[in-house]
Design an enzyme around this catalytic site. Structure first.
Site, PDB file in Angstrom:
ATOM      1  N   ASN A  85       0.805  -1.602   0.046  1.00  0.00           N
ATOM      2  CA  ASN A  85       0.039   0.123  -0.167  1.00  0.00           C
ATOM      3  C   ASN A  85       0.746   1.318   0.215  1.00  0.00           C
ATOM      4  OD1 ASN A  85      -2.968  -1.734   0.645  1.00  0.00           O
ATOM      5  ND2 ASN A  85      -1.856  -1.956   2.562  1.00  0.00           N
ATOM      6  N   GLY A  91      -3.687   3.332   1.020  1.00  0.00           N
ATOM      7  CA  GLY A  91      -4.432   2.581   1.985  1.00  0.00           C
ATOM      8  C   GLY A  91      -3.287   2.803   2.748  1.00  0.00           C
ATOM      9  N   HIS A  98       5.825  -0.989   3.026  1.00  0.00           N
ATOM     10  CA  HIS A  98       6.402  -3.041   3.952  1.00  0.00           C
ATOM     11  C   HIS A  98       5.320  -3.737   3.043  1.00  0.00           C
ATOM     12  CE1 HIS A  98       2.898  -0.597   5.850  1.00  0.00           C
ATOM     13  NE2 HIS A  98       1.579  -1.298   5.597  1.00  0.00           N
TER      14      HIS A  98
HETATM   15  P1  AMP Z   1      -0.658  -0.399   6.114  1.00  0.00           P
HETATM   16  O1  AMP Z   1      -1.887   0.212   6.304  1.00  0.00           O
HETATM   17  O2  AMP Z   1      -0.175  -0.903   4.987  1.00  0.00           O
HETATM   18  O3  AMP Z   1       0.202   0.873   6.173  1.00  0.00           O
HETATM   19  O4  AMP Z   1      -0.729  -2.158   6.924  1.00  0.00           O
HETATM   20  C1  AMP Z   1      -0.601  -1.622   7.878  1.00  0.00           C
HETATM   21  C2  AMP Z   1      -0.087  -2.790   8.455  1.00  0.00           C
HETATM   22  O5  AMP Z   1       0.804  -2.960  10.029  1.00  0.00           O
HETATM   23  C3  AMP Z   1      -1.671  -3.052   9.149  1.00  0.00           C
HETATM   24  O6  AMP Z   1      -2.002  -4.082   8.639  1.00  0.00           O
HETATM   25  C4  AMP Z   1      -1.647  -3.459  10.202  1.00  0.00           C
HETATM   26  O7  AMP Z   1      -2.649  -4.289  11.186  1.00  0.00           O
HETATM   27  C5  AMP Z   1       0.177  -3.550  10.825  1.00  0.00           C
HETATM   28  N1  AMP Z   1       0.756  -2.783  12.484  1.00  0.00           N
HETATM   29  C6  AMP Z   1       0.600  -1.880  13.423  1.00  0.00           C
HETATM   30  N2  AMP Z   1       1.039  -2.281  13.900  1.00  0.00           N
HETATM   31  C7  AMP Z   1       1.288  -3.044  14.307  1.00  0.00           C
HETATM   32  C8  AMP Z   1       2.452  -3.872  14.914  1.00  0.00           C
HETATM   33  N3  AMP Z   1       2.523  -3.050  15.931  1.00  0.00           N
HETATM   34  N4  AMP Z   1       2.839  -5.059  14.643  1.00  0.00           N
HETATM   35  C9  AMP Z   1       2.669  -6.134  13.581  1.00  0.00           C
HETATM   36  N5  AMP Z   1       2.297  -5.318  12.977  1.00  0.00           N
HETATM   37  C10 AMP Z   1       1.475  -4.185  13.033  1.00  0.00           C
END
Ligand code: AMP
Ligand code: ZN
Length: 112
Positions: A85, A91, A98
């Site tokens: 994303n 989003g 990541h």
């Molecule tokens: P995005 O919306 O592509 O930026 O995805 C961010 C992702 O990070 C989401 O799927 C969250 O559930 C995940 N996320 C947020 N905080 C953590 C955390 N502390 N450990 C693992 N995943 C996380």
């Protein structure tokens, strides 16, 4: 330091699936599929659009280990979804590049 920089440097715990000097893979805290993990570069790159020429090898490394771990997680036969994303239209909620890998669930296209 951003959230994923803190995870990548072990300042904040995560369920780590793989780690080397360049990337870390860990389980998403709010999984959207039975297999849902993230692969992040240890270097802070805000979005995929901030990647520079000299990040090309790192991006390949990220994708390579994404697919390798997906197979280790049992997704080889049926496949998985590999997603990056980017910014608001994409989003993205965490400002550190990541790769999402989602598997063991039938997903559809287009996304919502
Ligand atoms: P995005 O919306 O592509 O930026 O995805 C961010 C992702 O990070 C989401 O799927 C969250 O559930 C995940 N996320 C947020 N905080 C953590 C955390 N502390 N450990 C693992 N995943 C996380
Ligand atoms: Zn960061």
């Amino acid at each position: 330091m951003c959230l994923f920089c803190k995870i990548a440097s072990h300042e904040i715990p995560a369920e780590v699936l793989y780690e080397d000097e360049h990337v870390m893979a860990f389980k998403d805290i709010a999984p959207q599929a039975p297999v849902h993990f993230l692969v992040v570069p240890k270097k802070h790159i805000e979005t995929i659009m901030d990647a520079e020429e000299n990040d090309k090898e790192l991006l390949g490394h990220l994708l390579f280990y994404g697919q390798k771990i997906a197979k280790e997680q049992g997704c080889e036969e049926k496949g998985a979804r590999f997603v990056i994303n980017c910014k608001t239209d994409g989003g993205q909620t965490v400002g550190h590049l990541h790769l999402h890998v989602l598997g063991k669930k039938q997903l559809y296209w287009p996304p919502g």
